[in-house]
Motif scaffolding. Structure first.
Motif, PDB file in Angstrom:
ATOM      1  N   VAL A 129      29.976  24.771   7.107  1.00 10.91           N
ATOM      2  CA  VAL A 129      30.819  25.664   5.861  1.00 10.91           C
ATOM      3  C   VAL A 129      29.954  25.742   4.533  1.00 10.91           C
ATOM      4  O   VAL A 129      29.752  26.890   4.159  1.00 10.91           O
ATOM      5  N   TYR A 130      29.231  24.839   4.248  1.00 14.08           N
ATOM      6  CA  TYR A 130      28.377  24.629   3.122  1.00 14.08           C
ATOM      7  C   TYR A 130      27.357  25.820   3.253  1.00 14.08           C
ATOM      8  O   TYR A 130      27.130  26.533   2.370  1.00 14.08           O
ATOM      9  N   ALA A 131      26.965  25.973   4.654  1.00 14.23           N
ATOM     10  CA  ALA A 131      25.891  27.067   4.666  1.00 14.23           C
ATOM     11  C   ALA A 131      26.260  28.355   4.754  1.00 14.23           C
ATOM     12  O   ALA A 131      25.562  29.289   4.601  1.00 14.23           O
ATOM     13  N   HIS A 132      27.706  28.793   4.745  1.00 18.35           N
ATOM     14  CA  HIS A 132      28.311  29.954   4.588  1.00 18.35           C
ATOM     15  C   HIS A 132      28.223  30.135   3.293  1.00 18.35           C
ATOM     16  O   HIS A 132      28.161  31.453   2.803  1.00 18.35           O
ATOM     17  N   PHE A 133      28.109  29.473   2.270  1.00 10.80           N
ATOM     18  CA  PHE A 133      28.212  29.593   0.836  1.00 10.80           C
ATOM     19  C   PHE A 133      27.071  28.989   0.163  1.00 10.80           C
ATOM     20  O   PHE A 133      27.294  27.850  -0.727  1.00 10.80           O
ATOM     21  N   LEU A 134      26.110  29.172   0.279  1.00 11.45           N
ATOM     22  CA  LEU A 134      24.663  28.646  -0.204  1.00 11.45           C
ATOM     23  C   LEU A 134      24.870  28.819  -1.662  1.00 11.45           C
ATOM     24  O   LEU A 134      24.997  29.735  -2.169  1.00 11.45           O
ATOM     25  N   ASN A 152      44.264  21.139  -0.879  1.00  9.82           N
ATOM     26  CA  ASN A 152      44.049  19.641  -0.742  1.00  9.82           C
ATOM     27  C   ASN A 152      45.171  19.114  -1.677  1.00  9.82           C
ATOM     28  O   ASN A 152      45.591  19.472  -2.790  1.00  9.82           O
ATOM     29  N   PHE A 153      45.714  18.137  -1.141  1.00 13.22           N
ATOM     30  CA  PHE A 153      46.991  17.528  -1.937  1.00 13.22           C
ATOM     31  C   PHE A 153      46.511  16.755  -3.078  1.00 13.22           C
ATOM     32  O   PHE A 153      45.646  15.942  -3.055  1.00 13.22           O
ATOM     33  N   TYR A 154      47.394  16.888  -3.967  1.00 11.01           N
ATOM     34  CA  TYR A 154      47.191  16.334  -5.406  1.00 11.01           C
ATOM     35  C   TYR A 154      46.853  14.898  -5.455  1.00 11.01           C
ATOM     36  O   TYR A 154      46.432  14.454  -6.265  1.00 11.01           O
ATOM     37  N   ARG A 155      47.418  14.051  -4.332  1.00 13.43           N
ATOM     38  CA  ARG A 155      47.325  12.781  -4.483  1.00 13.43           C
ATOM     39  C   ARG A 155      46.014  12.321  -3.535  1.00 13.43           C
ATOM     40  O   ARG A 155      46.037  10.996  -3.509  1.00 13.43           O
ATOM     41  N   GLU A 156      45.209  13.055  -3.070  1.00 12.55           N
ATOM     42  CA  GLU A 156      44.136  12.837  -2.485  1.00 12.55           C
ATOM     43  C   GLU A 156      42.890  13.331  -3.388  1.00 12.55           C
ATOM     44  O   GLU A 156      43.036  14.270  -4.090  1.00 12.55           O
ATOM     45  N   ARG A 157      41.541  13.456  -2.712  1.00 18.05           N
ATOM     46  CA  ARG A 157      40.357  13.652  -3.568  1.00 18.05           C
ATOM     47  C   ARG A 157      40.268  15.271  -3.371  1.00 18.05           C
ATOM     48  O   ARG A 157      40.746  15.775  -2.150  1.00 18.05           O
ATOM     49  N   ARG A 158      39.627  15.763  -4.201  1.00 17.65           N
ATOM     50  CA  ARG A 158      39.160  17.202  -4.161  1.00 17.65           C
ATOM     51  C   ARG A 158      37.796  17.392  -3.164  1.00 17.65           C
ATOM     52  O   ARG A 158      37.292  16.386  -2.813  1.00 17.65           O
ATOM     53  N   ASN A 159      37.518  18.600  -2.987  1.00 14.88           N
ATOM     54  CA  ASN A 159      36.326  18.895  -2.220  1.00 14.88           C
ATOM     55  C   ASN A 159      35.939  20.048  -2.263  1.00 14.88           C
ATOM     56  O   ASN A 159      36.415  20.775  -3.116  1.00 14.88           O
ATOM     57  N   ASN A 160      34.826  20.467  -1.510  1.00 16.96           N
ATOM     58  CA  ASN A 160      34.514  21.910  -1.916  1.00 16.96           C
ATOM     59  C   ASN A 160      35.443  23.292  -1.415  1.00 16.96           C
ATOM     60  O   ASN A 160      35.207  24.432  -2.175  1.00 16.96           O
ATOM     61  N   TYR A 161      36.299  22.782  -0.769  1.00 22.41           N
ATOM     62  CA  TYR A 161      37.373  24.100  -0.658  1.00 22.41           C
ATOM     63  C   TYR A 161      37.962  24.352  -1.829  1.00 22.41           C
ATOM     64  O   TYR A 161      38.843  25.360  -1.993  1.00 22.41           O
ATOM     65  N   ASN A 162      37.989  23.698  -3.010  1.00 20.50           N
ATOM     66  CA  ASN A 162      38.538  23.915  -4.162  1.00 20.50           C
ATOM     67  C   ASN A 162      37.824  25.088  -4.908  1.00 20.50           C
ATOM     68  O   ASN A 162      38.345  25.687  -6.045  1.00 20.50           O
ATOM     69  N   PHE A 163      36.676  25.250  -4.589  1.00 17.42           N
ATOM     70  CA  PHE A 163      35.542  26.066  -5.307  1.00 17.42           C
ATOM     71  C   PHE A 163      35.363  27.473  -4.477  1.00 17.42           C
ATOM     72  O   PHE A 163      34.876  28.286  -5.177  1.00 17.42           O
ATOM     73  N   TRP A 164      35.327  27.228  -3.114  1.00 22.35           N
ATOM     74  CA  TRP A 164      35.005  28.293  -2.423  1.00 22.35           C
ATOM     75  C   TRP A 164      35.810  29.788  -2.603  1.00 22.35           C
ATOM     76  O   TRP A 164      37.020  29.188  -2.982  1.00 22.35           O
ATOM     77  N   PRO A 165      35.508  30.708  -2.478  1.00 21.39           N
ATOM     78  CA  PRO A 165      36.379  31.727  -2.509  1.00 21.39           C
ATOM     79  C   PRO A 165      37.232  32.304  -1.180  1.00 21.39           C
ATOM     80  O   PRO A 165      37.211  33.133  -0.566  1.00 21.39           O
ATOM     81  N   MET A 213      20.781  20.036  -0.148  1.00 19.82           N
ATOM     82  CA  MET A 213      19.733  20.081   1.042  1.00 19.82           C
ATOM     83  C   MET A 213      20.235  20.171   2.430  1.00 19.82           C
ATOM     84  O   MET A 213      19.734  20.919   3.191  1.00 19.82           O
ATOM     85  N   THR A 214      21.331  19.537   2.786  1.00 20.44           N
ATOM     86  CA  THR A 214      21.848  19.621   4.050  1.00 20.44           C
ATOM     87  C   THR A 214      22.355  21.090   4.210  1.00 20.44           C
ATOM     88  O   THR A 214      22.371  21.483   5.367  1.00 20.44           O
ATOM     89  N   ALA A 215      22.974  21.697   3.455  1.00 23.56           N
ATOM     90  CA  ALA A 215      23.292  23.000   3.330  1.00 23.56           C
ATOM     91  C   ALA A 215      22.066  24.086   3.962  1.00 23.56           C
ATOM     92  O   ALA A 215      22.182  24.874   4.991  1.00 23.56           O
ATOM     93  N   ALA A 216      20.883  23.926   3.312  1.00 20.92           N
ATOM     94  CA  ALA A 216      19.737  24.780   3.366  1.00 20.92           C
ATOM     95  C   ALA A 216      19.014  24.225   4.926  1.00 20.92           C
ATOM     96  O   ALA A 216      18.763  25.408   5.644  1.00 20.92           O
ATOM     97  N   ILE A 217      19.262  23.064   5.326  1.00 21.42           N
ATOM     98  CA  ILE A 217      18.572  22.995   6.814  1.00 21.42           C
ATOM     99  C   ILE A 217      19.692  23.339   7.778  1.00 21.42           C
ATOM    100  O   ILE A 217      19.123  23.913   8.818  1.00 21.42           O
TER     101      ILE A 217
END
Length: 556
Positions: free
Chosen positions: A39-44, A386-399, A54-58
């Motif tokens: 999914v990273y690679a969908h949103f370079l 993402n549940f507020y009692r757990e950590r965030r991830n990149n789904y917090n930023f993608w459109p 780097m992982t998204a690029a490869i």
């Protein structure tokens, strides 16, 4: 026949290594984090919440060449094989049979070497850095200095561990601090890394804050340290770990390159050993040190006949272990829940669920990994709050949240099955799902306090001036739909432990008064806490809607 084998053993070894990993990559189910990087690679972008890009690029390059799991992993497989090849070039006194035996004894390197995870490019660029460093020591030309800068930048773009590797190389040879070309290489690496630093600046240094102050902050348990030590022996073996790992510490290095490898290996192991007193350390975090293990063990064991004999004896059990592990990843023949869940849980049911959900966008409740795998195996656009009692991830930023606001979706959940309209049995869990004709989630609304920390006495009232930042798209929607009025609360935590919630406001209240002074009475015993604002959503989760706000409660 024997002469022919000896003559072509290098070609046979690397061809076999590459072919086995390609087969593994083709037939092994995508792992949770690999799907997330897909999914990273969908949103370079120049950065992500969890890692550099780097992982998204490869993954992006590999999927442009081939479809499916093999495309996701193609560059990782090539990098893994190239890493072993570079390690062989880094060895001083050549002993091919010993070198190949060491590599084949590293079970983890074989059975994870095909995976598209950040450790794969990190190990590749670590090995390449030492090869370029050797070239620079042989000829301190501007060309080699520029290569040092370029590879260093690639190392940093792979994983933040790269900073440690560069530091320990410099520490191993203090004369480098008097070399103007080394400074030029550092300036070039910094210039190439600036786009990522700019991304971090634009996102309030979110990744550094997470890794330094939020991730892996737990009350110490002795198991963290014991598991770390055991994990390193397994990583360097597992059967031959007690033979290979000590070489990093006791081998007397004859060259500056091997000295740098020794400093890097010991430094990495020591750094994460100390980190185990802060919290749980994953075994793979020391993966760059494997480069040192391979090269230094090769040098050390050449003068140790007993060690070599034991290594050769342990090779065949290690190969049997690898064969069983590789087969278990592809074929579901071991009735073990963890193995099934990791390697055989995504057969067939995603396609059936796609039919049941009519191809509409899917919201996978509080699971960025399941959301990513579901998207990969169905092609159905998927979002995860993402549940507020757990950590965030990149789904917090993608459109993705933006595109679902007020739209029909299906909500998938393996936890709150009592809320589901129907369910589907997957190999490892039952997946509940329900239709929502107009979905609402508000992770993109941020509540910003005037200060990042506060101190109060006993049961005193806490006053926090805040400013609510509502994106224009959300502001317009909420004004047009006053009936959408989810609850806003303040969660109180101590360390990683949730203490309680305090109701604060509603969405429409935030809209009417974005600048406000929050006044609450936490009623907490003396200690260190943090607060976080959260807003409800249609998925029955409260989402992250602020940074951590430190709270110190002192005695009256």
């Amino acid at each position: 026949m024997q002469n022919s084998f000896q003559k072509n053993r290098r070609l046979l070894f690397y061809a076999s290594w590459l072919l086995l990993n390609l087969v593994q990559a083709l037939f092994t189910e995508l792992q949770d984090d690999e799907a997330y990087y897909w999914v990273y690679a969908h949103f370079l972008d120049w950065g992500y919440f969890d890692h550099p890009p780097m992982t998204a690029a490869i993954v992006k390059l590999g999927t442009a060449l081939l479809p499916g799991e093999i495309g996701v992993r193609l560059l990782a497989v090539l990098m893994n094989t190239a890493t072993i090849f570079i390690c062989e070039k880094l060895t001083s006194r050549k002993n091919p049979n010993l070198f190949y035996t060491i590599c084949l004894s590293l079970v983890v390197v074989q059975i994870t070497g095909f995976m598209a995870v950040p450790d794969t490019p990190l190990m590749f660029f670590t090995a390449l850095l030492f090869l370029v460093y050797r070239g620079y020591l042989e000829s301190a030309s501007w060309k080699n200095a520029l290569l040092l800068g370029l590879v260093t930048a690639c190392l940093l773009y792979s994983k933040y561990h790269g900073v440690l590797i560069v530091f320990f190389v410099l520490l191993s040879n203090l004369r480098l601090f008097r070399d103007v070309k080394v400074y030029a290489a550092g300036v070039l690496a910094l210039l190439l890394f600036l786009p990522h630093l700019w991304w971090q600046y634009q996102h309030d240094w979110i990744t550094f804050k997470y890794h330094l102050f939020e991730s892996n902050v737990n009350r110490y348990k002795i198991n963290y340290t014991l598991e770390y030590i055991a994990g390193q022996l397994l990583l360097a073996g597992p059967l031959a770990g007690v033979i290979l790992l000590p070489a990093v510490f006791i081998y007397r290095t004859p060259s500056l390159v091997e000295r740098a490898l020794k400093f890097m290996g010991i430094g990495i192991f020591a750094f994460f050993f100390l980190s185990s007193f802060k919290g749980k350390v994953e075994a793979n975090w020391t993966s760059p040190a494997i480069i040192a293990v391979i090269v230094l063990a090769h040098g050390y064991l050449q003068g140790r006949n007993g060690g070599r004999r034991w290594l050769y004896r342990l090779l065949w059990p290690a190969l049997v272990l690898v064969l069983v592990a590789r087969t278990a990843m592809i074929a579901d023949f071991i009735p073990n829940r963890q193995i099934v869940q990791r390697y055989h849980s995504w057969k067939h049911w995603p396609g059936q669920m796609k039919q049941n959900t009519k191809g509409l966008p899917v919201v996978f409740n509080n699971s960025y990994q399941r959301a990513s795998k579901y998207w990969f195996y169905t092609g159905q656009r998927t979002y995860s709050p993402n549940f507020y009692r757990e950590r965030r991830n990149n789904y917090n930023f993608w459109p993705l949240e933006d595109s679902t606001l007020g739209k029909p979706v299906y909500i998938l959940d393996i936890y709150n099955l009592h809320l589901a309209q129907d369910s589907l049995q997957a190999p490892s869990w039952k997946v509940g799902y329900r239709f929502d004709s107009s979905y609402h989630s508000f992770m993109k609304i941020m509540i910003v306090p005037e200060h990042s920390s506060y101190t109060i006495r006993g049961d005193a009232m806490l006053s926090i001036p805040i400013k609510t930042l509502i994106p224009r798209h959300y502001d317009t929607y909420l004004r047009q739909h006053p009936e959408v009025d989810h609850k806003v609360l303040i969660g109180i935590f101590q360390g990683q432990t949730w203490i309680k919630d305090i109701d604060y406001n509603t969405l429409q209240g935030l809209l009417a008064k974005p600048n406000d002074i929050v006044q609450i009475t936490p009623s907490l015993p003396p200690g260190s806490y943090f607060l976080r604002f959260a807003i409800g959503s249609d998925s029955e989760l409260q989402t992250h809607n602020s940074e951590k706000i430190k709270l110190e409660v002192v005695s009256r």
